[in-house]
Design an enzyme around this catalytic site. Structure first.
Site, mmCIF file in Angstrom:
data_model
loop_
_atom_site.group_PDB
_atom_site.id
_atom_site.type_symbol
_atom_site.label_atom_id
_atom_site.label_comp_id
_atom_site.label_asym_id
_atom_site.label_seq_id
_atom_site.Cartn_x
_atom_site.Cartn_y
_atom_site.Cartn_z
ATOM 1 N N ASP A 12 0.881 -1.165 0.000
ATOM 2 C CA ASP A 12 0.000 0.000 0.000
ATOM 3 C C ASP A 12 0.925 1.223 0.000
ATOM 4 O O ASP A 12 2.147 1.096 0.173
ATOM 5 C CB ASP A 12 -0.876 -0.016 1.263
ATOM 6 C CG ASP A 12 -1.793 1.195 1.346
ATOM 7 O OD1 ASP A 12 -2.428 1.532 0.336
ATOM 8 O OD2 ASP A 12 -1.865 1.824 2.420
ATOM 9 N N SER A 13 0.344 2.405 -0.168
ATOM 10 C CA SER A 13 1.146 3.627 -0.089
ATOM 11 C C SER A 13 1.693 3.828 1.320
ATOM 12 O O SER A 13 2.661 4.554 1.515
ATOM 13 C CB SER A 13 0.275 4.824 -0.461
ATOM 14 O OG SER A 13 -0.785 4.932 0.472
ATOM 15 N N TYR A 44 -0.924 7.941 -2.626
ATOM 16 C CA TYR A 44 -1.084 7.536 -4.025
ATOM 17 C C TYR A 44 -2.252 8.274 -4.692
ATOM 18 O O TYR A 44 -2.232 8.523 -5.887
ATOM 19 C CB TYR A 44 -1.356 6.035 -4.115
ATOM 20 C CG TYR A 44 -0.146 5.136 -4.068
ATOM 21 C CD1 TYR A 44 1.140 5.639 -3.835
ATOM 22 C CD2 TYR A 44 -0.292 3.764 -4.264
ATOM 23 C CE1 TYR A 44 2.236 4.781 -3.792
ATOM 24 C CE2 TYR A 44 0.805 2.910 -4.235
ATOM 25 C CZ TYR A 44 2.064 3.424 -3.997
ATOM 26 O OH TYR A 44 3.143 2.571 -3.970
ATOM 27 N N CYS A 75 -4.452 -1.883 -1.558
ATOM 28 C CA CYS A 75 -4.638 -0.473 -1.888
ATOM 29 C C CYS A 75 -5.604 -0.382 -3.066
ATOM 30 O O CYS A 75 -5.345 -0.958 -4.127
ATOM 31 C CB CYS A 75 -3.274 0.101 -2.287
ATOM 32 S SG CYS A 75 -3.356 1.777 -2.928
ATOM 33 N N ASN A 76 -6.709 0.304 -2.857
ATOM 34 C CA ASN A 76 -7.679 0.451 -3.950
ATOM 35 C C ASN A 76 -7.098 1.237 -5.111
ATOM 36 O O ASN A 76 -7.355 0.939 -6.279
ATOM 37 C CB ASN A 76 -8.925 1.204 -3.449
ATOM 38 C CG ASN A 76 -9.695 0.429 -2.416
ATOM 39 O OD1 ASN A 76 -9.227 0.247 -1.304
ATOM 40 N ND2 ASN A 76 -10.860 -0.037 -2.766
ATOM 41 N N CYS A 188 -11.044 2.981 0.155
ATOM 42 C CA CYS A 188 -9.604 3.180 0.350
ATOM 43 C C CYS A 188 -9.259 2.403 1.612
ATOM 44 O O CYS A 188 -9.983 2.487 2.612
ATOM 45 C CB CYS A 188 -9.292 4.663 0.531
ATOM 46 S SG CYS A 188 -7.645 5.001 1.204
HETATM 47 N N1 DGL Z 1 -4.800 3.057 0.856
HETATM 48 C C1 DGL Z 1 -4.843 3.423 -0.506
HETATM 49 C C2 DGL Z 1 -6.157 3.108 -1.167
HETATM 50 O O1 DGL Z 1 -6.738 2.123 -0.812
HETATM 51 C C3 DGL Z 1 -4.111 4.671 -0.929
HETATM 52 C C4 DGL Z 1 -4.430 5.949 -0.247
HETATM 53 C C5 DGL Z 1 -3.478 7.023 -0.705
HETATM 54 O O2 DGL Z 1 -2.273 6.816 -0.568
HETATM 55 O O3 DGL Z 1 -3.955 8.036 -1.240
HETATM 56 O O4 DGL Z 1 -6.599 3.769 -2.065
#
Ligand code: DGL
Length: 259
Positions: A12-13, A44, A75-76, A188
């Protein structure tokens, strides 16, 4: 003959994917878990499409080189932007996460007002928009985006509970509060980590796909669900020194104070 230990890579980010790591470790304590947090490039959701693909590609390669048998995009945003492309590049099972929009077709309508909350990058992705039109052709689910919520979750994990943290989270949720949504689909992986905060402030129910994603990844590897003791996982972040560190399962998330 003793079988080789299965290794599952997740990324994930940042620490958002802990919402999935917690769940999968709870469902199957047997495998070894390798979690890559790409903190230097977080969030991200505010990166370009090209950068998200590039980061995902490098991390999948890294986890593959670390001998992972499967990579779970926890991570979505990375799933939406890159998983289809990378499936064509790697001979390794890649499992992603997506918001559980189909729930609107499974729950009888008793006056729910549905919303989905996600990052800007997910919102503009083709994958999310295809999912939304397939599972919600009548447009029952209102879409909301957030620029800062993932970073606020990250801040909590790394910086602790500062006085102005909760007001800043509330500010980020203001549009949702005004919309009077009653059921919010979390799009997210950072958001389930502050599920209680979101539910309390908005007086709503939230829907998170972590349990389904975890069991899907395990079944792909032929691993049976067997709840057991919480074993350590291995955590990697360039921003935190760039080496694998052991992380105790039960300490994956500090308790959030609501007052
Ligand atoms: N946790 C991530 C997601 O599911 C990324 C969130 C991010 O870094 O902006 O989208």
């Amino acid at each position: 003959m003793e079988g080789k230990k299965i290794k599952i890579g997740l990324f994930d980010s940042g620490i958002g994917g802990f919402s999935i790591l917690r769940e999968i470790m709870g469902q199957a304590p047997g495998p070894e878990y390798y979690y890559f947090a790409d903190r230097e490039y977080a969030p991200y959701g505010n990166l370009s499409d090209k950068d998200i693909v590039q980061r995902s590609r490098l991390i999948v390669q890294y986890l593959k080189d670390s001998h992972c048998d499967l990579v779970l995009f926890a991570c979505n945003t990375a799933t939406n932007m890159s998983i289809e492309l990378l499936r064509g590049e790697f001979d390794l099972p890649l499992i992603g996460v997506e918001p559980y929009i189909n729930i609107v077709n499974q729950v009888a309508d008793v006056g729910q007002k549905w919303g989905v909350l996600l990052t800007h990058a997910s919102f503009r992705s083709e994958k999310f928009n295809t999912l939304k039109s397939m599972k919600d052709p009548n447009g029952q689910v209102q879409v909301f985006t957030s620029s800062n919520l993932a970073s606020l979750v990250e801040e909590f994990w790394h910086g602790g509970d500062q006085d102005d943290w909760l007001p800043r989270v509330h500010q980020e949720l203001e549009e949702l509060r005004e919309s009077q949504v009653t059921h919010l689909i979390l799009g997210c992986t950072h958001y389930p980590l502050i599920q209680e905060v979101i539910e309390n402030y908005l007086s709503i129910k939230t829907i998170c796909p972590a349990a389904q994603v975890a069991s899907h990844a395990l079944s792909r590897l032929g691993i049976e669900i067997s709840r057991g003791q919480d074993l350590p996982a291995f955590f990697y972040s360039e921003a935190l020194g760039g080496e694998w560190k052991k992380l105790a399962g039960k300490n994956l998330w500090p308790k959030i104070k609501l007052e």
